[in-house]
Design a protein around this motif. Structure first.
Motif, PDB file in Angstrom:
ATOM      1  N   SER A 291       8.671  -3.062 -10.425  1.00  0.00           N
ATOM      2  CA  SER A 291       8.709  -2.748  -8.995  1.00  0.00           C
ATOM      3  C   SER A 291      10.007  -2.037  -8.594  1.00  0.00           C
ATOM      4  CB  SER A 291       8.528  -4.017  -8.166  1.00  0.00           C
ATOM      5  OG  SER A 291       9.625  -4.894  -8.359  1.00  0.00           O
ATOM      6  N   SER A 292      11.101  -2.281  -9.333  1.00  0.00           N
ATOM      7  CA  SER A 292      12.345  -1.567  -9.033  1.00  0.00           C
ATOM      8  C   SER A 292      12.159  -0.063  -9.215  1.00  0.00           C
ATOM      9  CB  SER A 292      13.464  -2.060  -9.956  1.00  0.00           C
ATOM     10  OG  SER A 292      13.683  -3.426  -9.774  1.00  0.00           O
ATOM     11  N   ILE A 293      11.414   0.283 -10.253  1.00  0.00           N
ATOM     12  CA  ILE A 293      11.240   1.700 -10.600  1.00  0.00           C
ATOM     13  C   ILE A 293      10.064   2.319  -9.859  1.00  0.00           C
ATOM     14  CG2 ILE A 293      10.752   3.276 -12.524  1.00  0.00           C
ATOM     15  CD1 ILE A 293      12.062   1.118 -14.350  1.00  0.00           C
ATOM     16  N   PHE A 294       8.949   1.625  -9.830  1.00  0.00           N
ATOM     17  CA  PHE A 294       7.704   2.231  -9.371  1.00  0.00           C
ATOM     18  C   PHE A 294       7.278   1.820  -7.956  1.00  0.00           C
ATOM     19  CE2 PHE A 294       7.346   1.860 -14.067  1.00  0.00           C
ATOM     20  CZ  PHE A 294       7.355   3.214 -14.363  1.00  0.00           C
ATOM     21  N   ILE A 295       7.982   0.856  -7.346  1.00  0.00           N
ATOM     22  CA  ILE A 295       7.578   0.417  -6.007  1.00  0.00           C
ATOM     23  C   ILE A 295       8.727   0.574  -4.995  1.00  0.00           C
ATOM     24  CG2 ILE A 295       6.721  -1.503  -4.621  1.00  0.00           C
ATOM     25  CD1 ILE A 295       4.686  -0.467  -6.609  1.00  0.00           C
ATOM     26  N   ALA A 296       9.887  -0.034  -5.285  1.00  0.00           N
ATOM     27  CA  ALA A 296      10.971  -0.069  -4.290  1.00  0.00           C
ATOM     28  C   ALA A 296      11.493   1.334  -3.976  1.00  0.00           C
ATOM     29  CB  ALA A 296      12.106  -0.969  -4.796  1.00  0.00           C
ATOM     30  N   ALA A 297      11.909   2.056  -5.012  1.00  0.00           N
ATOM     31  CA  ALA A 297      12.450   3.403  -4.784  1.00  0.00           C
ATOM     32  C   ALA A 297      11.390   4.354  -4.206  1.00  0.00           C
ATOM     33  CB  ALA A 297      13.041   3.956  -6.082  1.00  0.00           C
ATOM     34  N   PRO A 298      10.134   4.348  -4.705  1.00  0.00           N
ATOM     35  CA  PRO A 298       9.111   5.196  -4.077  1.00  0.00           C
ATOM     36  C   PRO A 298       8.856   4.868  -2.605  1.00  0.00           C
ATOM     37  CG  PRO A 298       8.407   4.591  -6.271  1.00  0.00           C
ATOM     38  CD  PRO A 298       9.653   3.804  -5.993  1.00  0.00           C
ATOM     39  N   ILE A 299       8.883   3.577  -2.242  1.00  0.00           N
ATOM     40  CA  ILE A 299       8.705   3.223  -0.826  1.00  0.00           C
ATOM     41  C   ILE A 299       9.848   3.800   0.007  1.00  0.00           C
ATOM     42  CG2 ILE A 299       8.746   1.297   0.808  1.00  0.00           C
ATOM     43  CD1 ILE A 299       7.191  -0.354  -1.173  1.00  0.00           C
TER      44      ILE A 299
ATOM     45  N   ARG B  94       3.774   8.433  -7.345  1.00  0.00           N
ATOM     46  CA  ARG B  94       4.052   7.168  -6.655  1.00  0.00           C
ATOM     47  C   ARG B  94       2.797   6.535  -6.053  1.00  0.00           C
ATOM     48  NH1 ARG B  94       6.756  11.228  -4.198  1.00  0.00           N
ATOM     49  NH2 ARG B  94       6.293  11.875  -2.059  1.00  0.00           N
ATOM     50  N   TYR B  95       1.871   7.335  -5.565  1.00  0.00           N
ATOM     51  CA  TYR B  95       0.661   6.733  -4.978  1.00  0.00           C
ATOM     52  C   TYR B  95      -0.242   6.139  -6.056  1.00  0.00           C
ATOM     53  CZ  TYR B  95       2.009   8.510  -0.454  1.00  0.00           C
ATOM     54  OH  TYR B  95       2.691   8.721   0.712  1.00  0.00           O
ATOM     55  N   PHE B  96      -0.173   6.683  -7.250  1.00  0.00           N
ATOM     56  CA  PHE B  96      -0.907   6.071  -8.364  1.00  0.00           C
ATOM     57  C   PHE B  96      -0.348   4.680  -8.657  1.00  0.00           C
ATOM     58  CE2 PHE B  96      -0.750   5.102 -12.925  1.00  0.00           C
ATOM     59  CZ  PHE B  96      -2.098   4.974 -13.187  1.00  0.00           C
ATOM     60  N   PHE B  97       0.987   4.540  -8.640  1.00  0.00           N
ATOM     61  CA  PHE B  97       1.591   3.229  -8.918  1.00  0.00           C
ATOM     62  C   PHE B  97       1.303   2.237  -7.782  1.00  0.00           C
ATOM     63  CE2 PHE B  97       4.524   6.152 -11.311  1.00  0.00           C
ATOM     64  CZ  PHE B  97       4.061   5.788 -12.563  1.00  0.00           C
ATOM     65  N   PHE B  98       1.272   2.725  -6.539  1.00  0.00           N
ATOM     66  CA  PHE B  98       0.891   1.844  -5.428  1.00  0.00           C
ATOM     67  C   PHE B  98      -0.535   1.312  -5.641  1.00  0.00           C
ATOM     68  CE2 PHE B  98       3.835   4.414  -2.391  1.00  0.00           C
ATOM     69  CZ  PHE B  98       4.944   3.800  -2.956  1.00  0.00           C
ATOM     70  N   LEU B  99      -1.433   2.231  -6.046  1.00  0.00           N
ATOM     71  CA  LEU B  99      -2.834   1.837  -6.276  1.00  0.00           C
ATOM     72  C   LEU B  99      -2.931   0.843  -7.430  1.00  0.00           C
ATOM     73  CD1 LEU B  99      -5.855   2.215  -5.678  1.00  0.00           C
ATOM     74  CD2 LEU B  99      -5.832   4.146  -7.279  1.00  0.00           C
TER      75      LEU B  99
ATOM     76  N   VAL C  55       9.007   7.387   0.560  1.00  0.00           N
ATOM     77  CA  VAL C  55       7.925   7.504   1.547  1.00  0.00           C
ATOM     78  C   VAL C  55       8.473   7.311   2.957  1.00  0.00           C
ATOM     79  CG1 VAL C  55       5.826   6.388   2.402  1.00  0.00           C
ATOM     80  CG2 VAL C  55       6.092   6.816  -0.038  1.00  0.00           C
ATOM     81  N   TRP C  56       9.377   6.351   3.098  1.00  0.00           N
ATOM     82  CA  TRP C  56       9.980   6.065   4.405  1.00  0.00           C
ATOM     83  C   TRP C  56      10.867   7.215   4.856  1.00  0.00           C
ATOM     84  CZ3 TRP C  56      12.278   0.565   5.659  1.00  0.00           C
ATOM     85  CH2 TRP C  56      12.430   0.446   7.036  1.00  0.00           C
ATOM     86  N   GLU C  57      11.726   7.688   3.958  1.00  0.00           N
ATOM     87  CA  GLU C  57      12.638   8.777   4.323  1.00  0.00           C
ATOM     88  C   GLU C  57      11.861  10.044   4.687  1.00  0.00           C
ATOM     89  OE1 GLU C  57      15.949   8.953   4.629  1.00  0.00           O
ATOM     90  OE2 GLU C  57      16.194   6.804   4.258  1.00  0.00           O
ATOM     91  N   ASN C  58      10.755  10.301   3.977  1.00  0.00           N
ATOM     92  CA  ASN C  58       9.947  11.507   4.235  1.00  0.00           C
ATOM     93  C   ASN C  58       8.951  11.325   5.376  1.00  0.00           C
ATOM     94  OD1 ASN C  58      11.265  12.690   2.102  1.00  0.00           O
ATOM     95  ND2 ASN C  58       9.587  12.404   0.637  1.00  0.00           N
ATOM     96  N   ARG C  59       8.825  10.099   5.877  1.00  0.00           N
ATOM     97  CA  ARG C  59       7.816   9.776   6.902  1.00  0.00           C
ATOM     98  C   ARG C  59       6.450  10.306   6.495  1.00  0.00           C
ATOM     99  NH1 ARG C  59       9.747   8.308  11.934  1.00  0.00           N
ATOM    100  NH2 ARG C  59      12.033   8.225  12.099  1.00  0.00           N
ATOM    101  N   GLU C  60       6.057   9.975   5.282  1.00  0.00           N
ATOM    102  CA  GLU C  60       4.827  10.554   4.728  1.00  0.00           C
ATOM    103  C   GLU C  60       3.558  10.047   5.408  1.00  0.00           C
ATOM    104  OE1 GLU C  60       4.841  10.125   0.494  1.00  0.00           O
ATOM    105  OE2 GLU C  60       6.772  11.128   0.267  1.00  0.00           O
ATOM    106  N   TRP C  61       3.656   8.905   6.075  1.00  0.00           N
ATOM    107  CA  TRP C  61       2.458   8.377   6.740  1.00  0.00           C
ATOM    108  C   TRP C  61       1.947   9.302   7.838  1.00  0.00           C
ATOM    109  CZ3 TRP C  61       7.285   6.024   6.939  1.00  0.00           C
ATOM    110  CH2 TRP C  61       7.974   6.140   8.152  1.00  0.00           C
TER     111      TRP C  61
END
Length: 308
Positions: A278-286, A8-13, A289-295
């Motif tokens: 973005s449905s596959i590689f951005i929305a669901a991965p975000i 997912r971070y590769f797709f964000f980049l 990230v939110w649910e896992n509090r990865e920040w």
């Protein structure tokens, strides 16, 4: 199973590498707004008995009459499209009369539209308000529709974040196209953008709805695995309905649709593709990230990197 979320971070980049250059172009050269938003005139005409003169000679005639911001294009049908600052009826009559005298031919006007600066500003403001209201309505609707799922509000907000991602990509493409190919953001571009937004939200709801269904049936799976499984289940549908139908049709229109449709179809082609992407590689991965509090882990040193 394909591990999409593991990258997912590769797709964000990857998305940032598309958006950032467009934002730089946008910041330096601004968005090339057409007369629909800035105010001005659109005149399409043809000469009745001769080939159209070079665009530079027509631009020179406009300039001699004190008309500013002139852009002239010739079409494959031997017509001429001239965009300029606002022309009132008297100025338009004098312009056509001067053109007939200079080029020794009669002229047939095929289309003439004028938009005042005030109307252009109103169109811009109303478009921005409409987008803001639509985004709020989408968040409220998804939150209500997904009320049986934990953190339903996050689904709506993630859909809007991914939608903003799609809009940013389209705006970036228009900005780059405006700089290098003379594109302009006009009412047709706004129509394409609104179509992209509508499709983008719809496609994200499809993916999120599968996550919701699996949340009830696969409760024991970790959330990340459950979301990845849901994405893979919708992958075939996305490819079949988008790539194999809509995208091929728009690609044909972009290649063979002529000058007036090429820009519109190209923007729509890229925008709808990004809506699916973005449905596959951005929305669901975000959402993951939110649910896992990865920040909370982004800036912490990893155990292997600690100094003894």
């Amino acid at each position: 199973m394909i591990n999409i979320l593991g990258k997912r971070y590769f797709f964000f980049l990857l998305s940032l590498l598309i958006i950032i250059p467009g934002m730089i172009v946008l910041g330096v050269w601004k968005l090339p707004l057409a007369i629909d938003f800035t105010g001005g005139s659109y005149l399409e005409f043809k000469f009745n008995n001769r080939q159209p003169p070079p665009p530079a000679e027509i631009v020179l005639l406009f300039t001699d009459l004190g008309i500013k911001d002139v852009q002239v294009l010739t079409t494959e049908q031997q017509t001429i499209i001239a965009k300029s600052s606002f022309l009132d009826e008297t100025t338009q009559t004098n312009l056509l009369k001067s053109m007939e005298e200079r080029f020794q031919d009669t002229i047939t006007v095929l289309r003439f539209d004028s938009v005042g600066p005030t109307i252009g500003q109103q169109v811009t403001q109303r478009a921005a308000i409409a987008l803001a209201i639509a985004a709020l309505a989408v968040i409220l609707y998804i939150t209500f529709a997904f009320r049986g799922v934990e953190h339903a509000f996050r689904y709506g907000l993630c859909a809007i974040i991914a939608m903003v991602h799609d809009v940013a990509v389209v705006i970036s493409i228009v900005a780059i196209g405006g700089k290098f190919f003379g594109w302009q953001f006009d009412s047709l571009t706004l129509t394409a953008l609104l179509t992209v937004i509508g499709f983008s939200v719809q496609d994200k709801i499809v993916v999120f709805d599968r996550i919701r269904e699996n949340s009830a049936n696969l409760k024991r799976l970790p959330f990340e695995t459950l979301v990845n499984h849901s994405i893979v289940q919708t992958l075939q549908r996305s490819i079949n309905t988008q790539l194999m139908t809509v995208e091929f049709m728009l690609l044909a229109l972009a290649l063979f649709g002529g000058v007036t449709l090429r820009e519109f179809s190209t923007i729509l082609l890229i925008g709808l593709f990004m809506g699916t992407y973005s449905s596959i590689f951005i929305a669901a991965p975000i959402l993951v990230v939110w649910e896992n509090r990865e920040w909370q882990q982004w800036f912490k040193p990893r155990p292997g990197n600690s100094v003894a």
